[in-house]
Design an enzyme around this catalytic site. Structure first.
Site, mmCIF file in Angstrom:
data_model
loop_
_atom_site.group_PDB
_atom_site.id
_atom_site.type_symbol
_atom_site.label_atom_id
_atom_site.label_comp_id
_atom_site.label_asym_id
_atom_site.label_seq_id
_atom_site.Cartn_x
_atom_site.Cartn_y
_atom_site.Cartn_z
ATOM 1 N N CYS A 658 2.965 -1.070 1.917
ATOM 2 C CA CYS A 658 4.088 -0.158 2.141
ATOM 3 C C CYS A 658 5.195 -0.774 2.969
ATOM 4 O O CYS A 658 5.629 -0.157 3.922
ATOM 5 C CB CYS A 658 3.672 1.082 2.901
ATOM 6 S SG CYS A 658 2.096 1.727 2.535
ATOM 7 N N HIS A 709 9.954 8.832 1.147
ATOM 8 C CA HIS A 709 9.958 9.317 2.524
ATOM 9 C C HIS A 709 10.858 10.528 2.713
ATOM 10 O O HIS A 709 10.867 11.120 3.783
ATOM 11 C CB HIS A 709 10.357 8.194 3.483
ATOM 12 C CG HIS A 709 9.398 7.046 3.406
ATOM 13 N ND1 HIS A 709 9.655 5.925 2.662
ATOM 14 C CD2 HIS A 709 8.155 6.883 3.926
ATOM 15 C CE1 HIS A 709 8.609 5.101 2.745
ATOM 16 N NE2 HIS A 709 7.695 5.657 3.503
HETATM 17 N N1 GLN Z 1 -3.255 5.155 -2.461
HETATM 18 C C1 GLN Z 1 -2.686 5.637 -1.251
HETATM 19 C C2 GLN Z 1 -1.839 6.864 -1.530
HETATM 20 O O1 GLN Z 1 -1.229 6.936 -2.524
HETATM 21 C C3 GLN Z 1 -1.836 4.595 -0.582
HETATM 22 C C4 GLN Z 1 -1.285 5.065 0.738
HETATM 23 C C5 GLN Z 1 -0.621 3.990 1.554
HETATM 24 O O2 GLN Z 1 -0.190 2.988 1.036
HETATM 25 N N2 GLN Z 1 -0.474 4.162 2.838
HETATM 26 O O3 GLN Z 1 -1.754 7.765 -0.752
HETATM 27 ZN ZN ZN Z 2 2.206 2.813 0.669
#
Ligand code: GLN
Ligand code: ZN
Length: 774
Positions: A658, A709
């Site tokens: 992320c 977000h």
């Molecule tokens: N697979 C997780 C989701 O979609 C990934 C979350 C993350 O990257 N923090 O919630």
């Molecule tokens: Zn993520």
């Protein structure tokens, strides 16, 4: 009169203590204030009560010198911004109107203005508010909060030591304010900032502080010669004042390196150093520079950020060596106790055998006090504590609860081929193409779908016994059916089950793996009023039963399109937990990796053609010093490959991270040998795609085209523009179309609209491709 031996003066101290209170009273008080249910005075009163009880707890534990100013309604870096008057222009009206509301406006934003950016405090899971500075920043001192808390502690009869974020660290953590040229260096403001610090120090001296602590953890990172000489200049300058308290410059989380010699040459009266784990080199470094003659040394020998009891024998040996190296040696935890839960004795559900190995903030304070007593009065004075400590350590070392011979035999037998796919990427990718039959620019999501109130209510119903397991699982299946049917209707190519059964991406797995334990009250501040309860890795890890297979196969049974299995990777499983300290991190990670490998293999055997292993923490766990990066990245990537290499060539492995800035780990990302990676990219307008291309990244990638977000729905055009930008860097055969991250925090309305637009944009851009037209 004969001179007393130095050690008789040994004092116990800590740099900070959990803020929330035993029942998270602070969280409740602040949130009630935000909702208008409590007055500012009520909030202040709760806060003052909490400060009183924190100090009392410390004093009762035997701590001589208590910290002040470490308490905060939200964040101590934000408090520092207020202290030096660094209020961004957009928040000035709010701050001018009401100081408290203005403070929260900077932290959380308002209807009209954005908050300060938030980011991780070094390599911890605490988030601070990033100071925004520019060439026009005018600092002005405001010592109100610091002075008030000092006076409170003095009035209660304590020996307080105010703790401030030091000027170097403050500037090195700052970022150019929005609109300021990107190459503006906040450190260029040092000369303007120092007089403000000098004023605050003078105010604290006038209010009765003998010592003031200035925290400079930024100096344990790799620093340029210019930054080091700025540090020297700062502390020479602050040292020159005559109306100041004695200065204790504190560092933690790693060794000081070159900064040690630099600081030792300044007129500050004391240094506080970390002597645990990765910072242990401070001991030799200190000896090498001839110690700190004439200065006070505060020795952080009790680990302030793990949850385990200290090894007193080892600490006493360190302290004994240090006695010869400074004028006076005091004992402390290695860093603020903010990073650990409050009290291990509150954990009634943890097996007593394991509980005696745990030390949270209260227990750590007692440990510090015990060591100080041992140092001052000789080990005879703490004979009982030493015996108990030895017994507890021995019971842990020999315990079957921490060591599972089968797990150890398995990790010992790992071979190089276990961590390698049976075919190289190019061959696999052809097999996967044939197996999956996806269009160019395939669409997918990152895993989670909105976690609705209904889902949370189902979990609460299960806990409260209002529904049974079968009832709960029925609700999860309903949700999965809905998520699958929505994705089919919308035309997404690789589907997910939506993760409705997961409260949290680490906790869900920790609850099902042996070796992990959960706490009931082990809250740790993540940011502001948000607290998390990280699971504790206490023993060898194994997977008694499949963890996700039934949900993924249920989802697959509802559709003929490929469903992607979804797991949290080994690095993230460690990063967001408390790890054990009795074996190297890499060993723990290998155990987790093998447990996850079983899950990956079971998913494949159950017919899952695509499996995603999320590693959002890969980069944040990077050691603070670049010299330590290669060793970390070696085990981190090895463990990812161990997790994912047991599958057939035509099973496609995805990973997800992320963040957009991954320059330091791009090699490592390639070393993961995943077939597809999805990354955050929407905000940076696909810059990630260019960077991947620049590094010659050979695999498939999905730079995010929807910034999840915010609830804002991106238009078809916007997404198409981003995709065309992505195509400039990544060829169509290797570009995926997906959001930035999971959708669990989003609502259904914007999720529906955004994913429809995402699919429409993918179709539009697909039709523009030469392959399509030729
Ligand atoms: N697979 C997780 C989701 O979609 C990934 C979350 C993350 O990257 N923090 O919630
Ligand atoms: Zn993520």
């Amino acid at each position: 009169m004969t001179a007393k031996p130095v050690a008789t003066a040994a004092r116990a101290t800590v740099y900070g203590y959990p803020r929330q209170g035993q029942n998270r009273e602070l969280k409740k008080a602040v949130e009630s204030y935000w909702k208008g249910r409590a007055t500012a005075d009520a909030l202040r009163e709760t806060a003052a009560g909490l400060r009183r009880s924190r100090w009392q707890e410390l004093v009762d534990a035997g701590i001589h010198e208590v910290p002040t100013g470490d308490f905060s309604y939200y964040d101590h870096v934000l408090d520092t911004s207020v202290m030096v008057g660094a209020v961004p222009a957009r928040h000035r009206a709010a701050v001018g109107g009401d100081a408290l509301d203005g403070y929260f406006a900077m932290a959380r934003g308002t209807q009209d203005v954005a908050p300060l950016e938030m980011t991780k405090w070094f390599d911890t899971n605490y988030h601070y508010l990033v100071p925004e500075l520019g060439p026009d920043t005018v600092f002005a001192s405001d010592s109100t909060k610091q002075v008030a808390e000092l006076k409170e502690a003095l009035a209660l009869g304590h020996t307080p030591r105010p703790v401030l974020v030091g000027p170097l660290t403050y500037l090195l953590l700052a970022k150019p304010a929005p609109g300021v040229v990107a190459d503006f260096e906040p450190l260029s403001l040092l000369d303007r900032l120092l007089p403000v610090y000098a004023e605050v120090l003078a105010d604290l001296r006038a209010a009765g502080a003998e010592w003031v602590q200035l925290d400079e953890p930024a100096l344990v990172q790799d620093r340029t010669p210019a930054e080091l000489s700025a540090a020297v200049r700062a502390y020479r300058d602050l040292g020159r004042a005559t109306d100041r308290p004695k200065l204790l410059v504190a560092s933690y989380f790693d060794r000081l390196g070159d900064a040690l010699k630099a600081l030792a040459a300044t007129p500050v009266e004391g240094l506080a150093l970390d002597f645990t784990d990765s910072a242990a080199a401070n001991l030799d470094d200190l000896a090498a520079i001839g110690g700190l003659p004439g200065k006070r040394l505060v020795a952080g020998v009790v680990n302030g950020r793990n949850v385990w009891i200290n090894d007193h024998q080892k600490s006493l040996a360190t302290l004994a060596t240090l006695l010869g190296l400074a004028d006076r040696v005091d004992v402390a935890a290695s860093c603020s106790l903010l990073h650990v839960p409050l009290d291990a004795t509150a954990e009634r559900d943890i097996e007593p055998q394991i509980r005696r190995w745990l030390a949270f903030a209260r227990q750590k304070s007692t440990e510090v006090a015990t060591l100080a007593r041992g140092l001052a009065q000789g080990t005879g004075a703490i004979a009982a504590e030493l015996a108990a400590n030895r017994a507890d350590l021995a019971s842990r070392a020999g315990s079957a609860l921490t060591r599972d011979p089968a797990v150890r035999a398995r990790t010992a037998a790992i071979t190089d081929t276990d961590g390698r796919r049976s075919q190289p990427y190019a061959e696999r990718s052809a097999a996967q193409r044939a197996h999956l039959g996806l269009p160019l620019l395939p669409t997918t999501t990152i895993g989670s779908f909105p976690q609705t109130g209904g889902l949370r209510a189902s979990r609460a119903d299960l806990r409260a016994g209002r529904i049974d397991t079968a009832g709960y699982e029925g609700r999860i299946e309903d949700e999965i059916r809905e998520v699958i049917s929505f994705q089919e209707k919308t035309g997404i190519d690789v589907l997910v089950h939506g993760e409705p059964e997961r409260n949290d991406m680490v906790q869900y797995f920790a609850e099902q793996l042996t070796g992990y334990i959960a706490t009931q009250h082990g809250w740790v501040q993540s940011y502001g009023t948000r607290y998390v309860r990280p699971p504790v890795l206490a023993g060898d890890v194994s997977r008694p039963e499949p963890m996700t297979v039934r949900w993924t196969t249920y989802a697959q049974s509802q559709t003929s399109r490929p469903v992607k299995g979804m797991l949290t990777g080994p690095v993230t499983m460690l990063a967001w937990s408390f790890v054990r300290d009795d074996q190297p991190l890499g060993d723990t990670a290998r155990q987790v990796a093998l447990a996850l490998r079983d899950e990956v293999n079971d998913l494949e055997a159950a017919g899952t053609p695509v499996i995603q292993v999320d590693e959002p923490a890969l980069r944040e766990t990077l050691p603070l010093r670049a010299a330590d990066h290669p060793a970390y990245l070696a085990w981190a990537t090895e463990c990812f490959r161990l997790t994912t290499s047991g599958v057939r060539p035509d099973t496609q492995i995805h990973t997800h991270m992320c963040y957009a800035e991954f320059g330091d780990v791009v090699r490592a990302i390639d070393d993961l040998d995943a077939d597809v990676i999805s990354l955050e990219a929407a905000r940076s307008h696909m810059q990630v795609a260019d960077e991947l291309a620049e590094h010659g990244y050979p695999r498939e990638a999905g730079p995010g085209v929807w910034d999840i977000h915010s609830p804002r729905v991106p238009s078809v055009d916007e997404v198409a523009v981003l995709l065309r930008k992505g195509l400039d860097a990544i060829p169509a055969e290797r570009l995926w179309v997906n959001p930035d991250c999971g959708l669990k925090t989003r609502g259904w309305p914007e999720t529906r609209a955004s994913l429809e637009n995402l699919v429409a944009a993918a179709r539009t851009v697909r039709e523009e491709l030469p392959a399509h037209n030729g």
